[in-house]
Design a protein around this motif. Structure first.
Motif, PDB file in Angstrom:
ATOM      1  N   THR A  78      37.073  31.750  39.966  1.00 61.60           N
ATOM      2  CA  THR A  78      38.354  32.450  40.101  1.00 61.60           C
ATOM      3  C   THR A  78      39.429  31.984  39.129  1.00 61.60           C
ATOM      4  O   THR A  78      40.504  32.573  39.089  1.00 61.60           O
ATOM      5  CB  THR A  78      38.875  32.296  41.540  1.00 61.60           C
ATOM      6  OG1 THR A  78      38.984  30.896  41.852  1.00 61.60           O
ATOM      7  CG2 THR A  78      37.937  32.971  42.532  1.00 61.60           C
TER       8      THR A  78
ATOM      9  N   TYR B 123      37.829  35.051  49.096  1.00 65.98           N
ATOM     10  CA  TYR B 123      37.428  35.529  47.771  1.00 65.98           C
ATOM     11  C   TYR B 123      36.427  34.570  47.146  1.00 65.98           C
ATOM     12  O   TYR B 123      36.705  33.383  46.986  1.00 65.98           O
ATOM     13  CB  TYR B 123      38.646  35.646  46.862  1.00 65.98           C
ATOM     14  CG  TYR B 123      39.594  36.767  47.215  1.00 65.98           C
ATOM     15  CD1 TYR B 123      39.271  38.081  46.906  1.00 65.98           C
ATOM     16  CD2 TYR B 123      40.802  36.506  47.843  1.00 65.98           C
ATOM     17  CE1 TYR B 123      40.138  39.127  47.214  1.00 65.98           C
ATOM     18  CE2 TYR B 123      41.685  37.537  48.157  1.00 65.98           C
ATOM     19  CZ  TYR B 123      41.346  38.845  47.835  1.00 65.98           C
ATOM     20  OH  TYR B 123      42.212  39.863  48.141  1.00 65.98           O
TER      21      TYR B 123
ATOM     22  N   GLU C 151      47.451  35.947  45.749  1.00 65.09           N
ATOM     23  CA  GLU C 151      46.756  37.234  45.811  1.00 65.09           C
ATOM     24  C   GLU C 151      47.641  38.320  45.205  1.00 65.09           C
ATOM     25  O   GLU C 151      48.869  38.287  45.351  1.00 65.09           O
ATOM     26  CB  GLU C 151      46.428  37.563  47.268  1.00 65.09           C
ATOM     27  CG  GLU C 151      45.685  38.856  47.485  1.00 65.09           C
ATOM     28  CD  GLU C 151      45.262  39.034  48.940  1.00 65.09           C
ATOM     29  OE1 GLU C 151      45.278  40.169  49.424  1.00 65.09           O
ATOM     30  OE2 GLU C 151      44.922  38.011  49.582  1.00 65.09           O
TER      31      GLU C 151
ATOM     32  N   TRP D 228      41.570  36.216  53.041  1.00 64.57           N
ATOM     33  CA  TRP D 228      40.311  36.717  52.503  1.00 64.57           C
ATOM     34  C   TRP D 228      39.581  35.609  51.766  1.00 64.57           C
ATOM     35  O   TRP D 228      40.183  34.866  50.984  1.00 64.57           O
ATOM     36  CB  TRP D 228      40.588  37.874  51.539  1.00 64.57           C
ATOM     37  CG  TRP D 228      39.424  38.816  51.400  1.00 64.57           C
ATOM     38  CD1 TRP D 228      38.434  38.776  50.473  1.00 64.57           C
ATOM     39  CD2 TRP D 228      39.152  39.942  52.240  1.00 64.57           C
ATOM     40  NE1 TRP D 228      37.569  39.807  50.660  1.00 64.57           N
ATOM     41  CE2 TRP D 228      37.981  40.546  51.744  1.00 64.57           C
ATOM     42  CE3 TRP D 228      39.788  40.507  53.345  1.00 64.57           C
ATOM     43  CZ2 TRP D 228      37.424  41.683  52.317  1.00 64.57           C
ATOM     44  CZ3 TRP D 228      39.241  41.635  53.916  1.00 64.57           C
ATOM     45  CH2 TRP D 228      38.075  42.215  53.413  1.00 64.57           C
TER      46      TRP D 228
ATOM     47  N   ASP E 213      37.690  36.979  41.194  1.00 66.49           N
ATOM     48  CA  ASP E 213      36.808  36.970  42.358  1.00 66.49           C
ATOM     49  C   ASP E 213      35.812  38.114  42.226  1.00 66.49           C
ATOM     50  O   ASP E 213      36.058  39.107  41.538  1.00 66.49           O
ATOM     51  CB  ASP E 213      37.630  37.126  43.640  1.00 66.49           C
ATOM     52  CG  ASP E 213      38.390  38.437  43.665  1.00 66.49           C
ATOM     53  OD1 ASP E 213      37.816  39.459  44.106  1.00 66.49           O
ATOM     54  OD2 ASP E 213      39.557  38.465  43.216  1.00 66.49           O
TER      55      ASP E 213
ATOM     56  N   ARG F  30      42.965  41.414  44.993  1.00 68.29           N
ATOM     57  CA  ARG F  30      42.203  40.375  44.295  1.00 68.29           C
ATOM     58  C   ARG F  30      42.977  39.065  44.274  1.00 68.29           C
ATOM     59  O   ARG F  30      44.178  39.022  44.547  1.00 68.29           O
ATOM     60  CB  ARG F  30      41.900  40.823  42.866  1.00 68.29           C
ATOM     61  CG  ARG F  30      43.143  41.036  41.993  1.00 68.29           C
ATOM     62  CD  ARG F  30      42.781  41.264  40.534  1.00 68.29           C
ATOM     63  NE  ARG F  30      43.946  41.587  39.710  1.00 68.29           N
ATOM     64  CZ  ARG F  30      44.794  40.689  39.228  1.00 68.29           C
ATOM     65  NH1 ARG F  30      44.633  39.397  39.484  1.00 68.29           N
ATOM     66  NH2 ARG F  30      45.823  41.067  38.483  1.00 68.29           N
ATOM     67  N   ARG F  31      42.249  38.018  43.925  1.00 69.38           N
ATOM     68  CA  ARG F  31      42.843  36.708  43.769  1.00 69.38           C
ATOM     69  C   ARG F  31      43.710  36.675  42.508  1.00 69.38           C
ATOM     70  O   ARG F  31      43.347  37.227  41.469  1.00 69.38           O
ATOM     71  CB  ARG F  31      41.725  35.658  43.669  1.00 69.38           C
ATOM     72  CG  ARG F  31      42.185  34.227  43.461  1.00 69.38           C
ATOM     73  CD  ARG F  31      42.957  33.677  44.628  1.00 69.38           C
ATOM     74  NE  ARG F  31      42.149  33.470  45.812  1.00 69.38           N
ATOM     75  CZ  ARG F  31      42.617  33.570  47.045  1.00 69.38           C
ATOM     76  NH1 ARG F  31      43.881  33.921  47.249  1.00 69.38           N
ATOM     77  NH2 ARG F  31      41.839  33.347  48.088  1.00 69.38           N
TER      78      ARG F  31
ATOM     79  N   ASN G 288      34.810  39.907  44.836  1.00 70.17           N
ATOM     80  CA  ASN G 288      35.027  40.889  45.899  1.00 70.17           C
ATOM     81  C   ASN G 288      35.626  42.194  45.401  1.00 70.17           C
ATOM     82  O   ASN G 288      35.276  43.274  45.886  1.00 70.17           O
ATOM     83  CB  ASN G 288      35.926  40.298  46.982  1.00 70.17           C
ATOM     84  CG  ASN G 288      35.387  38.995  47.521  1.00 70.17           C
ATOM     85  OD1 ASN G 288      35.580  37.955  46.900  1.00 70.17           O
ATOM     86  ND2 ASN G 288      34.697  39.036  48.650  1.00 70.17           N
ATOM     87  N   HIS G 289      36.555  42.113  44.451  1.00 73.64           N
ATOM     88  CA  HIS G 289      37.234  43.330  44.006  1.00 73.64           C
ATOM     89  C   HIS G 289      36.548  43.988  42.815  1.00 73.64           C
ATOM     90  O   HIS G 289      36.915  45.101  42.434  1.00 73.64           O
ATOM     91  CB  HIS G 289      38.697  43.011  43.640  1.00 73.64           C
ATOM     92  CG  HIS G 289      38.899  42.501  42.248  1.00 73.64           C
ATOM     93  ND1 HIS G 289      38.631  41.201  41.890  1.00 73.64           N
ATOM     94  CD2 HIS G 289      39.334  43.117  41.126  1.00 73.64           C
ATOM     95  CE1 HIS G 289      38.897  41.039  40.604  1.00 73.64           C
ATOM     96  NE2 HIS G 289      39.325  42.182  40.114  1.00 73.64           N
TER      97      HIS G 289
END
Length: 615
Positions: free
Chosen positions: A199, A195, A332, A193, A94, A338-339, A96-97
Motif C-alpha cells: 500500500t 485493505y 482513506e 476496511w 490496495d 481506497r487506501r 481491494n479497489h
C-alpha cells in the motif's frame, strides 16, 4: 500476578534488542530506484505457492514455490504458476479497489516485479525498503528469502546481498497476506476496511558501506525563552561502529551554522546552540534544511524546531498554551474507496481539515503514510500518531506485546524528526483490566525510551451503562499518560443528544483533558427532522448539544478531535438504507460534500481560534 510480572520482564528485556534496529530513516534523501508501478500477481487463497500438499513450507529451492522463476527450463518441465501482465496491480495501492473480485478478499496474493540495476562500486550496500505492506510480507529476490515482516502500516527494509543482485531481470516476489488473526495487531475485530496489498512506496536504496542510518535533532526542553540562542540536542546513528577519527558534520545553511563533532561510537550524542532560530508552530511552520555528513555519507532533511509538553493541566507549544482544534482522520480516499498513499491524497485530507478550521489531526487508528506527516510539517498542522492496538487484542500474550512494540518502534523511528507530531498514542478504546494496563504501560515505557520529548497518550473509552450527570475519566492508564484523552458518543451510543445538557466530564488526574472522539452518523443528502437517526439534521443536533457541553468543560480541557473527517468504508456498518458498508460519521460524505454539522464545528473552531489568538 505472576503472568503480569513475566510480561513486564519480557517487555523490559526486549528493549535491548529489537528487530527494528536496522530500519533506515529519511529514505527520501537516499539514492534509490523506485519499484512502484505495475506488479504482476497471483491470487493464492490456499497458499499453494508456500506450502506443499501436506501443508509444510516449501524448501527455498523447490521449483513449485511461487518465489522461484516461472520460466520453464525446457518444454518438459512442469510449471503450475506464472506471472503475466494480464494479472497486474498498481503499487502502491490496495488490491481491494483495483479489481471487483478483490473487494472483500482477505488472503494471500503474490506480487512480482522485474527490474534492472546499474552496479556501483564493490563497497556499496543495497536495501529493499517498503513503506508498508498489509499485513504480513514475505520478501524474496531471485529465489532467496530476504525476510518476513508483520504490521500493515509501518516501514521496513531488508538488506540485499550484492552478489544476489543481477544487472538485468531481477526477480522480486512479495507474498502479501492480509488475513486477520486473534494474536496480531490489530486483531480480528476492527471498524475499518482491511485493505490488503503493497500500500505504500517500494524502492531499492543504495548506501555506502558505512552510512548514516538514523538521526534525531530537536530543541532541548525548557529552551523556549527569549534567549537569542536555542539549545538543540539529539543523536546520530551509523549502521556500524565508525573508523578511528570519524567525524559527523551538521550544517544548517539558512542559519549559517556548521559544526563538526567527533563520532564516539555507532551512536553519537549531539548538542549545540543555534542562533536566531524561528520556532515551528501552526502559525509559522518554519522548516530548516539540515544536512548531516560523514566521510562517506550524507543525509538531508527539512526539520522544524519546537517544544511540546503537558505542563500541569495545560499543553504548551513553545512554552505557550494551545487549544487543539482537531479532527480524526482515516487513511482513506472515500471517493475512490481506497487506501490513501500519495502526496495528492495527503493534500486532500489535510486541506479538508484546514477548511474545517483545524490546527490538529488525529491520524487514526494506525500510522498513516509518511507523506501526510511531512505535509503536516509544511502546513503547520499538529499530529496525533497512533499504533493499531485496538479494542480487544490479546493483552496477556507476550508475543502480541512484542508485535505492538515493533510497530511503535517503526512509527517513532520514521517520524521522530517531524515537528508536526506532538503525540504518540499507544492504542484506542482498550477495555480496562490489570493485564491490559500492564500491556499498555509497557508500550508507554518503550515510547518514552525512544522519544521523551513528545506527549504520550491513548484514547480511553467511556462505559455508557455507568454514565451519570457527573462523569469522571478514572482509567488507571491515566496515571502513565501525559494527556488524558477519551472517546465519548453521548447522544449516539448513549441516549439522545439532549442528554449532553445535564452531563459534565472530568478526570482525577491533574493533567490536560482531551476528547479524542465524538460523533454521530448522517447520510449525506438525507434530510429529515432532528429526531430522525442518520439524517443530517440529527447529526447537526448532536454537535449543537456537544459544543454547548464542551463549553462547560473544566479548565483542564485542551481540545477535541471529533470522529471523523470523511465517511469511510467499514464491513461492520450494514444498515442497507443509510450505511451500506460505510461509517457515516464524517463531516464530509463519501463524495466530498459537506454535511450540515460541518458548519457548526467550523464556527466553534473559529471562535476558539479567536479566543486563543488574543492570549
Amino acid at each position: 500476578m505472576k503472568k503480569i510480572l513475566i510480561l513486564t520482564l519480557i517487555s523490559l528485556l526486549s528493549t535491548l534488542v529489537s528487530a527494528q534496529d536496522n530500519l533506515i530513516s529519511n529514505t527520501g534523501s537516499r539514492k534509490s530506484l523506485s519499484l512502484n508501478g505495475k506488479w504482476q500477481y497471483i491470487v493464492d487463497p490456499y497458499e499453494t505457492g508456500f506450502y506443499d500438499y501436506r501443508y509444510k513450507e516449501l524448501k527455498e529451492t523447490n521449483k513449485d514455490a511461487y518465489w522461484n522463476t516461472d520460466v520453464q527450463a525446457n518444454k518438459t518441465e512442469k510449471k503450475e504458476h506464472g506471472y503475466v501482465d494480464k494479472y497486474s496491480l498498481e503499487v502502491p495501492g490496495d488490491w481491494n479497489h483495483q479489481q471487483p473480485e478483490f473487494l472483500y478478499y482477505e488472503g494471500t496474493v503474490w506480487y512480482k516485479k522485474s527490474f534492472d540495476i546499474e552496479r556501483g562500486n564493490a563497497g556499496q550496500r543495497y536495501f529493499l525498503y517498503f513503506g508498508a505492506v498489509n499485513y504480513r510480507a514475505d520478501v524474496y529476490l531471485n529465489g532467496k528469502k530476504l525476510g518476513m515482516h508483520k504490521g500493515g502500516f509501518t516501514p521496513f527494509n531488508f538488506e540485499v546481498p550484492q552478489e544476489l543482485l543481477k544487472e538485468k531481470d531481477n526477480f522480486l516476489v512479495v507474498k502479501v497476506d492480509n488475513k486477520r488473526h486473534a494474536d496480531e495487531v490489530p486483531t480480528l475485530n476492527t471498524d475499518w476496511w482491511n485493505y490488503g496489498g503493497i500500500t505504500r512506496d517500494v524502492k531499492l536504496i543504495t548506501v555506502p558501506a558505512t552510512f548514516i542510518q538514523d538521526f534525531v535533532l530537536q530543541l532541548k526542553k525548557n529552551t523556549t525563552g527569549k534567549a537569542p540562542e536555542k539549545e538543540v540536542e539529539g543523536w546520530v546513528k551509523l549502521n556500524q561502529a565508525p573508523a578511528a577519527g570519524e567525524t559527523v558534520t551538521i550544517e544548517i545553511p539558512a542559519l549559517k551554522f556548521k559544526k563538526e563533532i567527533q563520532a564516539t561510537g555507532q551512536i553519537t550524542a549531539l548538542s549545540f546552540k543555534l542562533p536566531k532560530i524561528q520556532l515551528w508552530s501552526p502559525d509559522n511552520p518554519k522548516l530548516y534544511q539540515v544536512t548531516l555528513r560523514t566521510r562517506h555519507d550524507q543525509t538531508t532533511d527539512r526539520i522544524g524546531f519546537r517544544t511540546i509538553e503537558a505542563h500541569g493541566t495545560q499543553v504548551l507549544l513553545n512554552g505557550k498554551p494551545i487549544f487543539m482544534r482537531g479532527i480524526s482522520v482515516h487513511g482513506e480516499i472515500p471517493q475512490e474507496m481506497r487506501r490513501a498513499y500519495s502526496e495528492e491524497d495527503a493534500a486532500q485530507l489535510l486541506h479538508q481539515s484546514i477548511e474545517l478550521g483545524c490546527n490538529m489531526v488525529r491520524l487514526a487508528h494506525y500510522p498513516h503514510d509518511e507523506k501526510i506527516t511531512r505535509l503536516a510539517d509544511s502546513l503547520g498542522i499538529l499530529v496525533w500518531s497512533e499504533i493499531p492496538v485496538y479494542w480487544t487484542i490479546d493483552f496477556g500474550n507476550a508475543e502480541v506485546l512484542e508485535k505492538a512494540r515493533g510497530q511503535l518502534t517503526e512509527m517513532i523511528t520514521r517520524d521522530h524528526n517531524r515537528a508536526s507530531v506532538i503525540i504518540w498514542s499507544v492504542g484506542n478504546e482498550t477495555p480496562v483490566s490489570p493485564a491490559r494496563t500492564t500491556f499498555m504501560h509497557n508500550l508507554l515505557i518503550k515510547a518514552r525510551e525512544l522519544d521523551n520529548t513528545r506527549m504520550l497518550s491513548a484514547a480511553l473509552e467511556v462505559n455508557y451503562s455507568a454514565l451519570n450527570d457527573k462523569n469522571v475519566i478514572d482509567d488507571p492508564l491515566g496515571e502513565f499518560v501525559d494527556l488524558v484523552a477519551f472517546n465519548e458518543y453521548l447522544g449516539w451510543y448513549g441516549g439522545l443528544p439532549d442528554k449532553c445538557r445535564t452531563t459534565s466530564w472530568d478526570t482525577p488526574y491533574e493533567k490536560p483533558l482531551f476528547i479524542s472522539e465524538t460523533g454521530g452518523d448522517a447520510k449525506g443528502g438525507f434530510h429529515a427532522d432532528s429526531l430522525t437517526r442518520f439524517s443530517e439534521e440529527y447529526q447537526e443536533w448532536y454537535y449543537r448539544e456537544q459544543i454547548a457541553m464542551i463549553k462547560r468543560m473544566p479548565a483542564k480541557f485542551v481540545g477535541i478531535s471529533p470522529w471523523v473527517l470523511n465517511d469511510f468504508r467499514s464491513p461492520k456498518r450494514n444498515n442497507p438504507l443509510y450505511q451500506d458498508g460505510w461509517n457515516r460519521k464524517g463531516f464530509y460524505d463519501e463524495k466530498g460534500n459537506k454535511k450540515k454539522s460541518f458548519f457548526l464545528m467550523k464556527a466553534y473552531y473559529d471562535e476558539m481560534k479567536t479566543k486563543y489568538d488574543k492570549k
